[in-house]
Design an enzyme around this catalytic site. Structure first.
Site, PDB file in Angstrom:
ATOM      1  N   LYS A 225      -7.521 -10.276 -10.628  1.00  0.00           N
ATOM      2  CA  LYS A 225      -6.244 -10.269  -9.914  1.00  0.00           C
ATOM      3  C   LYS A 225      -5.939  -8.844  -9.516  1.00  0.00           C
ATOM      4  O   LYS A 225      -6.458  -7.899 -10.116  1.00  0.00           O
ATOM      5  CB  LYS A 225      -5.119 -10.773 -10.820  1.00  0.00           C
ATOM      6  CG  LYS A 225      -3.938 -11.344 -10.047  1.00  0.00           C
ATOM      7  CD  LYS A 225      -4.186 -12.786  -9.646  1.00  0.00           C
ATOM      8  CE  LYS A 225      -3.169 -13.310  -8.685  1.00  0.00           C
ATOM      9  NZ  LYS A 225      -3.322 -14.762  -8.500  1.00  0.00           N
TER      10      LYS A 225
ATOM     11  N   ASP B  22      -1.827 -13.990  -2.555  1.00  0.00           N
ATOM     12  CA  ASP B  22      -0.925 -14.502  -3.592  1.00  0.00           C
ATOM     13  C   ASP B  22       0.471 -14.242  -3.020  1.00  0.00           C
ATOM     14  O   ASP B  22       0.613 -14.087  -1.799  1.00  0.00           O
ATOM     15  CB  ASP B  22      -1.169 -13.761  -4.935  1.00  0.00           C
ATOM     16  CG  ASP B  22      -0.489 -14.443  -6.119  1.00  0.00           C
ATOM     17  OD1 ASP B  22      -1.053 -15.407  -6.640  1.00  0.00           O
ATOM     18  OD2 ASP B  22       0.616 -14.030  -6.529  1.00  0.00           O
TER      19      ASP B  22
HETATM   20  O1  2IT Z   1      -3.324 -17.790  -8.122  1.00  0.00           O
HETATM   21  C1  2IT Z   1      -4.270 -18.122  -7.397  1.00  0.00           C
HETATM   22  O2  2IT Z   1      -5.131 -18.921  -7.758  1.00  0.00           O
HETATM   23  C2  2IT Z   1      -4.344 -17.507  -6.068  1.00  0.00           C
HETATM   24  N1  2IT Z   1      -3.473 -16.741  -5.720  1.00  0.00           N
HETATM   25  C3  2IT Z   1      -5.497 -17.798  -5.166  1.00  0.00           C
HETATM   26  C4  2IT Z   1      -6.674 -16.958  -5.531  1.00  0.00           C
HETATM   27  C5  2IT Z   1      -7.852 -17.074  -4.599  1.00  0.00           C
HETATM   28  O3  2IT Z   1      -8.823 -16.345  -4.837  1.00  0.00           O
HETATM   29  O4  2IT Z   1      -7.830 -17.861  -3.645  1.00  0.00           O
END
Ligand code: 2IT
Length: 444
Positions: free
Chosen positions: A124, A164
């Site tokens: 993240k 996100d």
């Molecule tokens: O919390 C999540 O799963 C997302 N924000 C998507 C992450 C992604 O790599 O598509």
């Protein structure tokens, strides 16, 4: 496994990182019994190794605003665990962003990604940059400055960021452009791209669609139907939008959406053009939902959350800890049947405890919202193959993946009285996959 010892050591090392500590504690508590039936995990210190990220990058992001003033933000990328595949997870741009929030999100992402059945590790990142009220040019300059640092740490086979909160198609486009220029490659290193340069159909809708596929299965497994049920969705962003489309398509009635300013109650149901209007609201970048009430003659309740409404289904779809114990009490008193977190860690631990005690169907974010990252995984597959699937193909795969996730939760979460503890099921299923991969690959 000695949970208290692990938690004490984490708290001592990372004091005040409450969201991170909350997410870790929840997972450890629910996998404890399973973990202890595998002495090899304890010997290999799997739990201790899993709760700390592999590495964290923190960097300064200087940029120039429209007035010509220099602005400074902090950027982060947390590479949490890549035992089952390259690091994968979104970027959040929001003033509340800090290490605790990104570490909780990265930690959750490990198990969520494991549940998708696709080979993706957990990561993240993001920034405390606030897109609210910024011009397109400012957002572009910020995204370019952010990528000027981030590009060294990511790659299509090592770490694949996505969106996100605060990061949608516009931001991904700007960041992708900068990455492409610096790396001199067009490999689809970010997901959530526009269709013209390697994006996947259904990706914008996927988190919400997947959430509703999951909730529908929860109802069917309990011998009930989602049709004609009333739903409160929090938020009005991309996730809430996708959820509202699919819920309406399934014959349910969405009566509430919300923003930081309060919630909308629309007894006629939020459908058709009203759902599309959510996109318009979002595009204004003011982050308020109240104009909906003026436009469609609905009720606006300022500074309150929608969980005081009498609804059959509650779908937190905005941010972490947005539904607390008090809210849970109201929902239960009002006869709620199902709570599905489409946001990450939408409910506080006290709220979850109440739902489980009252045997309410409760779906945790890492299962319910996994359709987003799963479709990112499908975008990666299409990029690697240099082709593009139709929306029917992507949607069918998404549907299949959500069914698989549901089955895994049922397999590991069904209790002796028949109640399905989806939180436990999701945590154990996700954990076992990652733990087995870590065991097989040695101490790293
Ligand atoms: O919390 C999540 O799963 C997302 N924000 C998507 C992450 C992604 O790599 O598509």
């Amino acid at each position: 496994m000695n949970i208290e010892k692990i938690m004490q050591s984490l708290e001592a090392k990372h004091p005040g990182e409450n969201e991170y500590l909350q997410a870790v504690r929840e997972v450890l508590m629910t996998i404890e019994k399973e973990y202890n039936s595998h002495p090899e995990f304890e010997k290999a210190k799997i739990a201790e190794r899993l709760v700390e990220p592999d590495r964290i990058f923190t960097f300064k992001v200087p940029w120039v605003d429209d007035r010509g003033d220099v602005q400074l933000n902090l950027g982060y990328r947390i590479q949490f665990n890549n035992a089952i595949g390259p690091y994968k997870g979104g970027l959040r741009f929001h003033p509340s962003v800090n290490l605790s929030i990104l570490k909780f999100l990265g930690f959750e992402q490990i198990f969520k990604n494991a549940l998708t059945t696709l080979p993706m590790g957990g990561a993240k990142g993001g920034s405390d940059f606030n897109p609210k009220g910024k011009s397109d040019a400012e957002v572009m300059r910020f995204c370019q400055a952010f990528m000027l640092e981030l590009w060294r740490y990511i790659g299509p086979e090592t770490d694949i960021p996505a969106g996100d909160i605060g990061v949608g198609g516009r931001e991904i486009g700007f960041m992708y452009g900068m990455y492409r220029k610096l790396a001199r490659e067009n490999t689809g290193v970010l997901t959530g791209k526009n269709m013209e340069f390697g994006g996947s159909l259904i990706r914008p809708e996927a988190t919400g669609f997947g959430g509703l596929y999951f909730v529908k299965q929860m109802f069917e497994t309990a011998g009930m139907y989602i049709k004609d049920k009333t739903i409160a969705i929090s938020g009005f962003g991309n996730v809430a939008w996708g959820a509202a489309i699919k819920a309406t398509e399934m014959g349910a009635k969405v009566v509430s959406i919300s923003g930081p300013d309060g919630y909308i109650y629309d007894e006629n149901g939020i459908s058709g053009e009203k759902i599309e209007y959510m996109l318009e609201l979002r595009a204004t970048c003011n982050d308020i939902v109240s104009p909906y009430a003026e436009k469609f003659g609905a009720v606006f309740v300022p500074n309150r959350r929608p969980w005081e409404l009498k609804v059959d289904i509650a779908l937190p779809s905005a941010t972490q800890n947005e539904l607390n114990e008090e809210d849970a009490k109201h929902l239960i008193e009002n006869g709620v049947l199902c709570v599905g977190e489409i946001s990450n860690m939408g409910c506080t631990p006290e709220a979850i405890e109440l739902f489980l005690k009252h045997k309410i169907m409760y779906g945790p974010g890492k299962a319910v919202n996994a359709g987003g990252v799963a479709t990112s995984g499908l975008e990666m597959s299409q990029n690697a193959m240099h082709l593009s699937w139709t929306s029917t193909e992507v949607d069918a795969k998404l549907h299949q993946i959500m069914s698989e996730i549901h089955s895994q939760c049922v397999k590991y979460g069904r209790e002796s009285d028949g109640y399905i503890n989806y939180m436990k099921g999701a945590n154990i299923a996700g954990f076992l996959k990652v733990a087995k991969a870590m065991m097989a690959q040695g101490v790293l």
